[in-house]
Design an enzyme around this catalytic site. Sequence first.
Site, PDB file in Angstrom:
ATOM      1  N   LYS A 173      28.928  30.400  34.451  1.00  0.00           N
ATOM      2  CA  LYS A 173      30.103  31.679  34.092  1.00  0.00           C
ATOM      3  C   LYS A 173      30.804  30.547  33.068  1.00  0.00           C
ATOM      4  O   LYS A 173      30.746  29.388  33.521  1.00  0.00           O
ATOM      5  CB  LYS A 173      30.759  31.603  35.140  1.00  0.00           C
ATOM      6  N   THR A 204      44.578  33.588  37.213  1.00  0.00           N
ATOM      7  CA  THR A 204      43.445  34.064  37.754  1.00  0.00           C
ATOM      8  C   THR A 204      43.184  33.422  38.621  1.00  0.00           C
ATOM      9  O   THR A 204      41.774  33.718  38.958  1.00  0.00           O
ATOM     10  CB  THR A 204      42.709  32.500  35.994  1.00  0.00           C
ATOM     11  N   GLY A 206      41.504  33.894  42.235  1.00  0.00           N
ATOM     12  CA  GLY A 206      40.386  35.087  42.807  1.00  0.00           C
ATOM     13  C   GLY A 206      39.432  35.676  41.853  1.00  0.00           C
ATOM     14  O   GLY A 206      38.794  36.610  42.085  1.00  0.00           O
ATOM     15  N   THR A 207      39.530  35.467  40.342  1.00  0.00           N
ATOM     16  CA  THR A 207      38.501  36.404  39.175  1.00  0.00           C
ATOM     17  C   THR A 207      37.322  35.181  39.550  1.00  0.00           C
ATOM     18  O   THR A 207      36.388  36.292  39.247  1.00  0.00           O
ATOM     19  CB  THR A 207      38.469  35.689  37.838  1.00  0.00           C
ATOM     20  N   GLY A 208      36.555  34.500  40.814  1.00  0.00           N
ATOM     21  CA  GLY A 208      35.602  34.127  41.035  1.00  0.00           C
ATOM     22  C   GLY A 208      35.004  35.439  41.514  1.00  0.00           C
ATOM     23  O   GLY A 208      33.587  36.310  41.730  1.00  0.00           O
ATOM     24  N   CYS A 209      35.769  34.972  42.890  1.00  0.00           N
ATOM     25  CA  CYS A 209      35.284  36.396  44.230  1.00  0.00           C
ATOM     26  C   CYS A 209      34.946  37.585  43.400  1.00  0.00           C
ATOM     27  O   CYS A 209      34.454  38.649  43.755  1.00  0.00           O
ATOM     28  CB  CYS A 209      36.538  36.340  45.013  1.00  0.00           C
TER      29      CYS A 209
END
Length: 267
Positions: A173, A204, A206-209
Amino acid sequence: MKTALSIAGSDSSGGAGIQADLKTMTMNGVFGMSAVTALTAQNTTGVSAIMEVTPLFLQQQIDAVFEDIRPDAVKVGMTSSAGLILVIADRLRAYHAANIVVDPVMVSTSGCPLLRAGAVAALRRELLPLAAVITPNIPEAEILAGMPIKNPDDMEAAAKRISGECGCAVLCKGGHSVSDANDLLYADGAAQWLPGRRISNPNTHGTGCTLSSAIAANLAKGCELAVSVRRAKKYISGALAAMLDLGKGSGPLNHAFALPPEITECK
């Protein structure tokens, strides 16, 4: 209806972890299930406490899901320790789980360590080789590849190294001042850049989850990996662009209701 299992930690604020995963899976048209690796006391500003489940109880949760409602995809997030990683890998191998997406969560967005020292080796050895794709951010990719990443060429080199050593596709990412919002998908020996635009949104958490869960949901529906990644990227970009705010300027983004995604089956 297709199904997906999230194996991850709980976020008491609802913006990341199991809570974000289940919301995302629902909005992406699959039935979400969960096996909790740890309880956390956290909000968008930080993690104040972590209570890890026992390896036995995690095994019992995973067994309960697979023995009744077999997942079409599995997303693995916060794993905390080597003991939990070993259990997850053992059960996924035992059930011949398919479409495994691993988000190698090492540090929270707020900077709190979420993976114990010494667990990275277990992650690399036991879990990453089972994955269809892993989704590290730049700092995580640096740890997994054992090299600094300062530019897009470094991203490609790191993704290639991780993929070669662990035998999985890698979605590295962008962000972290390296390639804006451009992500790199390295799969089957080839690199594919996925362009994006940086959205100025402080929410932002929790964006990866959310991204990894959206990928798993689309894999569960039968989409190819590149299509699943593009759909997930579109979903999270739309959620960020919606500029939803649940707190005093720093609340978690409510990803679940930000953007109705395409939920048709992939053929």
